[in-house]
Enzyme design. Structure first.
Site, PDB file in Angstrom:
ATOM      1  N   LYS A 180       0.828  -1.210   0.000  1.00 23.31           N
ATOM      2  CA  LYS A 180       0.000   0.000   0.000  1.00 23.31           C
ATOM      3  C   LYS A 180       0.866   1.266   0.000  1.00 23.31           C
ATOM      4  CE  LYS A 180      -3.791  -2.396   2.349  1.00 23.31           C
ATOM      5  NZ  LYS A 180      -4.390  -2.765   3.651  1.00 23.31           N
TER       6      LYS A 180
ATOM      7  N   GLN B 241      -4.403  -1.394  10.143  1.00 21.19           N
ATOM      8  CA  GLN B 241      -4.251  -2.703   9.494  1.00 21.19           C
ATOM      9  C   GLN B 241      -4.821  -3.799  10.402  1.00 21.19           C
ATOM     10  OE1 GLN B 241      -3.136  -3.146   6.310  1.00 21.19           O
ATOM     11  NE2 GLN B 241      -3.675  -5.302   6.508  1.00 21.19           N
TER      12      GLN B 241
ATOM     13  N   ASP C  76     -11.113   2.779   4.616  1.00 21.81           N
ATOM     14  CA  ASP C  76     -11.409   1.345   4.548  1.00 21.81           C
ATOM     15  C   ASP C  76     -12.921   1.092   4.568  1.00 21.81           C
ATOM     16  OD1 ASP C  76      -9.227  -0.292   4.143  1.00 21.81           O
ATOM     17  OD2 ASP C  76      -8.612  -0.297   6.251  1.00 21.81           O
TER      18      ASP C  76
END
Lengths: 365, 365
Positions: free
Chosen positions: A125, A169, A192
């Protein structure tokens, strides 16, 4: 095995008595237009249609379950090249933003612990951000860190105006309260899309979430770019995780698929899967979906990225999907490879969400 | 037609190698206990189980679609008497609250326009409040009222500490922005559970909404009180409205059913429905679900309450469900009547949510 670029078909479909171009057709049209948006997927609210039921349909005989055969070769959905195309458009937009207002989008990552798979995802990412001109920053915390440390890091990023997207994460170590942490994340930076308010707005017709979760959004974009008409199709989602299975099933419904959700408590999952036109798997079980789970001509999107020990590979393992690829490729009409299918699209969607967030923050169009 | 009270069976089920009582079994146990909670439905978070997938199951032949026969008589799920039992427990709790702290729960209703069905629903809710000792109040606004008038009424109820539940009777007239209005409703008083944050928390495993929408909650309570084990069952939800179909499908999933959602764009809905162990219909189409849509022995919950013109009836119409009852009752094993099935349970759940809200507000246990 037939490795071809997926042809995009111009389709027309009659909806509610009105002749209108299908989503796939509009997608092709958009691809030809240089001024088109980066993603082809339409806004969810624009998809909302009234449910007009046919009352008392004539009963008819039901066909027996489809026999799964082994005679067809699938075309491969090249997620890598689709993601590259999107990434280059994002990079162009970031450059335009920088030249116009002197700002770039910023993505912040909070990484707790040392999970090898998480480290790989985060590295990819960050690397993608660099390539697109998006500023990235990361806070790494030890496996045994306190919840307050995560919350403090989150608060700093929430308040930092140069940060437009924050991702924590997942999975987090067991001792941390994932729900509590995600609740603190600023809604406007939840790229997200895991906040329950985003999820509720994804589920509810007439509403639009600020962000659609990246992997589900990538799956839909893969389908639309492959010319697949989702409306009216039978779709099976295998797995019901908060981050993939659930939002994927909600998103497919917003696109008017008839969705069934399969999980570990489902009896005879192969029987249900075998009726699906579109199968999206996110179970995290290598080779779960065998060739005979699929209806001939099915479209298969494999979200699974399961490391399998393999001493002959550089890192001692290789990635397998949830789908038994060698069998499925002979039954399906379209299939994503692992790696090179959903993975690159997930990252592209994350960057797309971050860019959208920055545009909103700076009121830049 | 067999009109019997549904027998509650003590079942044991093996989950993850551990011998544990089924939800239905726990339900029966709870019913025998005088100190049990008003509802039998467990908390959602308590239901969360890890998905442990069986990898590479042995492929086997798939049975063909079930043949729908016409030989069985269904037992009737008596929603009215189940709701009465719940209502009497609510009334007891309200009385206990009043005697202990001198307070009662309060429900406020905002009603816009003159829809006959809405008026009937609201009248029934207000009447039930009176019977349970719950204070109710209502603001009626004309069909052509301005959005601000609705928002002002809502704000007054939001701020009134004697109000613990607010419901805006839906549907609202077209010119009003339903989403905007529902967003203003205080989360702590959203006893209908329609706020997107409540919906997100209903969808996401590991989370618990403040309120579960009344009709879906009533359907699950009907199933559990009828001794139906939901886990692992194939469930079909017909209809995907924000207020019934969607939350019902999410709730069934939290109970580990394998859920398929059917809507007006579904092809061959009868084929999918015919595979379901549990069918919950909320399409709003009278007689949509014919006998041959059902698998023999299926459990049918009919949320539909469709007025059908009938000059022989007192009001010139009678209510029909979405299910062709006379056919379905010969195929299903359990079925709810219309009226007298889901309707009374919806109202009981509304009062239960209002009581829960008041208990939370006063920290009363």
């Amino acid at each position: 095995m037939l490795r071809v670029a997926v042809a995009l078909a111009w389709q027309k479909k009659r909806v509610g008595g009105m002749r209108m171009p299908s989503t796939a057709a509009r997608a092709v049209h958009a691809l030809k237009d240089e001024n088109c948006p980066i993603l082809i997927s339409p806004s969810l609210v624009s998809l909302d249609l009234p449910d007009i039921w046919a009352s008392n349909p004539t009963p008819h005989d039901f066909p027996s379950a489809h026999k799964c055969s082994n005679e067809q070769n699938a075309a491969i959905i090249d997620g890598k090249s689709m993601a590259e195309e999107i990434m280059s458009r994002i990079a162009f937009e970031v450059k335009r933003m920088k030249e116009s207002i002197g700002k770039v989008p910023g993505l912040a990552v909070i990484m707790v612990g040392q999970r090898r798979d998480s480290q790989t995802y985060v590295r990819n990412k960050i690397k993608a951000c660099g390539e697109a001109g998006i500023m990235s920053m990361m806070t790494e915390l030890p496996d045994d860190c306190k919840e307050d440390e995560v919350l403090n890091a989150l608060s700093r990023f929430n308040e930092d105006p140069s940060v437009h997207g924050i991702l924590v994460q997942l999975p987090l170590p067991q001792h941390l309260d994932e729900a509590k942490i995600l609740d603190v994340l600023s809604l406007e930076k939840d790229v997200d899309g895991f906040h329950p308010l985003n999820m509720g707005n994804l589920a509810l017709r007439g509403r639009e979430p600020l962000f659609i979760p990246c992997t589900p959004k990538g799956c839909i974009e893969l389908l639309i770019r492959s010319g697949v008409e989702i409306m009216g199709k039978r779709a099976v989602v295998i797995g019901r995780s908060n981050i993939v299975g659930l939002p994927t099933s909600l998103l497919l419904q917003r696109h008017h698929a008839t969705v069934s959700i399969i999980h570990a408590f489902t009896k005879n999952p192969e029987q249900i899967t075998c009726e699906a036109d579109i199968v999206i798997t996110a179970a995290g079980v290598p080779n779960l979906v065998r060739g005979n789970w699929l209806k001939p001509g099915a479209i298969v999107i494999d979200v699974g990225t399961n490391p399998i020990e393999d001493p002959s590979c550089e890192h001692g393992y290789r990635l397998r999907g949830d789908v038994f690829y060698e069998e499925a490729v002979r039954v399906a009409s379209l299939i994503t490879p692992v790696p090179g299918g959903v993975g690159p699209m997930t990252i592209a969607m994350l960057l797309s969400n971050t860019l959208d967030s920055a545009k909103r923050a700076y009121d830049f169009t």
